[in-house]
Design a protein around this motif. Sequence first.
Motif, PDB file in Angstrom:
ATOM      1  N   VAL A 180      35.793  59.165  61.639  1.00 57.97           N
ATOM      2  CA  VAL A 180      36.340  57.827  61.357  1.00 57.97           C
ATOM      3  C   VAL A 180      37.807  57.760  61.754  1.00 57.97           C
ATOM      4  N   CYS A 183      32.263  63.441  59.453  1.00 61.47           N
ATOM      5  CA  CYS A 183      32.303  61.985  59.330  1.00 61.47           C
ATOM      6  C   CYS A 183      33.727  61.492  59.059  1.00 61.47           C
ATOM      7  N   VAL A 184      34.439  62.173  58.135  1.00 56.51           N
ATOM      8  CA  VAL A 184      35.804  61.744  57.797  1.00 56.51           C
ATOM      9  C   VAL A 184      36.701  61.785  59.028  1.00 56.51           C
ATOM     10  N   TYR A 201      41.295  51.313  57.672  1.00 54.63           N
ATOM     11  CA  TYR A 201      40.542  52.285  56.885  1.00 54.63           C
ATOM     12  C   TYR A 201      40.399  51.826  55.437  1.00 54.63           C
ATOM     13  N   GLN A 213      31.797  55.564  57.691  1.00 53.17           N
ATOM     14  CA  GLN A 213      32.411  55.623  56.362  1.00 53.17           C
ATOM     15  C   GLN A 213      31.349  55.581  55.266  1.00 53.17           C
ATOM     16  N   GLY A 240      37.523  49.343  54.763  1.00 54.48           N
ATOM     17  CA  GLY A 240      36.226  49.964  54.546  1.00 54.48           C
ATOM     18  C   GLY A 240      36.122  50.614  53.183  1.00 54.48           C
ATOM     19  N   VAL A 241      37.181  51.319  52.776  1.00 51.47           N
ATOM     20  CA  VAL A 241      37.201  51.950  51.450  1.00 51.47           C
ATOM     21  C   VAL A 241      37.053  50.894  50.362  1.00 51.47           C
TER      22      VAL A 241
END
Length: 278
Positions: free
Chosen positions: A187, A183-184, A258, A4, A261-262
């Motif tokens: 994840v 990467c997106v 998720y 991320q 992490g954001v």
Amino acid sequence: FLIQALIYVVRAVRLRVLLLGAGGSEVSIPGLTAASAAWILDSHVLPAKVGEASLVLHLSRVGVRAEHGLVGLVVSRLLDLATLLLVLGAVCLAMAIAGDHPQLPWLQALGLFALAASVTLGVVILSGEHLVRVGRGALLRVLPGSWGERSGRFLLRVEDALRTLPRRSVYCAALLSLPVWACVLGVYAALGVGVGLEGLAAADLLFGASLAVLGGLVPINGFLGFGMLDMGWAWGFAAVGIPEGEAVSTGLAFHALYIVGVGILGAIGHAQLVSSRR
């Protein structure tokens, strides 16, 4: 979590290519990384995707003019959508050729449609200045007076920035979109397996993750982005054979992880932007 974090670094590199190509001032990769992290947090936290526009504000904090920031935002998001549709189209065609899901006879049609939409978006990106010119003329007719004049002058600067954006910068940004979305989707797939989606083929994971992302792009969501993303996840994974209840529960578990992490990365980005203004 590390993947991320890498997403924001690659996004920053892509933004730098677009901003320099549009004639903007040179900005450091750490500054653009912080702006990207803060932007993604805002777009998830605020309802109806209104946080998307915050990238222009965050870029202004690191010295980017508004018209260049808007070019970076619009072109980046169009490249994101074009790349996602390219991946989805390729995955759908691969699944249709493999024949592992006879219950989904529309996979080939969806794949071809997604690829055609991706190519169309590519044409739109390369014709951006002409579209802005048309929009500026329409806006001047709808908003007469001082508001129309101010908006027209701003869009004229945007048009000039798009005109100076060389195609090689767009092509380079398009290539950088591939690692962004690797990467997106990586994840999404990794967290999906972590919350219980085991035994799925790589294509199935990419299919469900792509539909979840597409759902998340629809500007109908509540606080922390819950809504269409979760529906896209549930529908996509249910389509490839995951029981409906499990698809829904894993989607909610994934989203909760998720957003952690954001939130952490976005908070760091906001803090960095605030400290850089002092």
